[in-house]
Design an enzyme around this catalytic site. Sequence first.
Site, PDB file in Angstrom:
ATOM      1  CE  LYS A  54       0.080  -2.222  11.487  1.00 49.83           C
ATOM      2  NZ  LYS A  54      -0.675  -0.925  11.420  1.00 49.83           N
ATOM      3  NE  ARG A 111      -2.847  -3.967   5.825  1.00 50.77           N
ATOM      4  CZ  ARG A 111      -1.784  -3.211   6.022  1.00 50.77           C
ATOM      5  NH1 ARG A 111      -0.719  -3.737   5.911  1.00 50.77           N
ATOM      6  NH2 ARG A 111      -2.045  -1.816   6.225  1.00 50.77           N
ATOM      7  NE  ARG A 127       1.641   7.013   7.903  1.00 49.03           N
ATOM      8  CZ  ARG A 127       1.077   6.059   7.981  1.00 49.03           C
ATOM      9  NH1 ARG A 127       1.714   4.838   8.764  1.00 49.03           N
ATOM     10  NH2 ARG A 127       0.049   5.752   7.382  1.00 49.03           N
ATOM     11  NE  ARG A 177       1.905   5.319   3.965  1.00 48.90           N
ATOM     12  CZ  ARG A 177       1.685   4.300   4.661  1.00 48.90           C
ATOM     13  NH1 ARG A 177       2.384   4.047   5.592  1.00 48.90           N
ATOM     14  NH2 ARG A 177       0.496   3.404   4.474  1.00 48.90           N
ATOM     15  NE  ARG A 202      -4.097   3.148   4.927  1.00 47.71           N
ATOM     16  CZ  ARG A 202      -3.499   4.011   5.601  1.00 47.71           C
ATOM     17  NH1 ARG A 202      -3.517   5.162   5.314  1.00 47.71           N
ATOM     18  NH2 ARG A 202      -2.355   3.672   6.253  1.00 47.71           N
TER      19      ARG A 202
END
Length: 219
Positions: A13, A88, A127, A160, A171
């Site tokens: 996203k 969300r 990431r 992160r 998550r």
Amino acid sequence: MRLVLVGPPGAGKGTQAQFIAEHLSVPKISTGDIFRANVSQGTPLGLQAKAYMDRGDLVPDDVTIDMVRNRLAEDDARRGFLLDGFPRTVPQAEVLDDMLAALGVKLDVVLELVVEDDEVIRRLSGRRTCRTCNHIWHVDFDPPAVEGVCDLDRGELYQRDDDKPETIANRLKVYAEATSPLVNYYSGRGLLIGIDATGPVDDVTVRAIDALRPLQHGE
Ligand code: ADP
Ligand code: AMP
């Protein structure tokens, strides 16, 4: 255009939001980015959000909704926006409908990025994000020219805290339980367009822009 991106963590996203927002000339509003900026600046909002983010849980709806309400009231969001990471939960989506109705506008489209869990885990594990410009990289799938350094502004890349394996697992669970019902919520309102978000980043961008083209021409 008023657009929402949905999809599991790691679907791409943030990566696509950048390109799509530029293409549509609308501001990209990423609730995750806003929370992270508040955490790093140590604001009261950041202090409230940090513990939830570190666990991979959602920040409570009231906190998140107030933050988005303030952001959408800014001038640049008046003529359109791309929301990344909000709503969300179904209650967040209902409040968004009310906020927009109060402004006399509506969402145009909700774009779902469809990716399997295995791929999402590979993406999140590698990431890296630029500390200064927030550009998103991946150690294998989209590596910078120099390891640990952003190609765009030479900023330091960081991993992160919520991209650790145990937090990723939570998550994904939170997505399945709290966020995935949005797919039905928006398809029931005729707003949902799903695109295959696998394959190279550029291919996904082309699919997204192709999917949005009819709406841009008001067809
Ligand atoms: P989200 O915002 O949905 O959590 P990101 O945009 O941060 O997802 O992407 C997660 C990771 O996957 C990043 O490291 C990004 O570079 C990588 N990524 C994004 N799109 C693709 C793609 N099409 N193929 C491979 N990796 C991708
Ligand atoms: P993201 O950058 O979208 O992956 O978001 C990172 C974290 O910020 C999430 O795991 C949540 O803790 C928090 N967050 C972001 N957006 C929301 C939202 N709309 N509602 C609740 N929490 C959010």
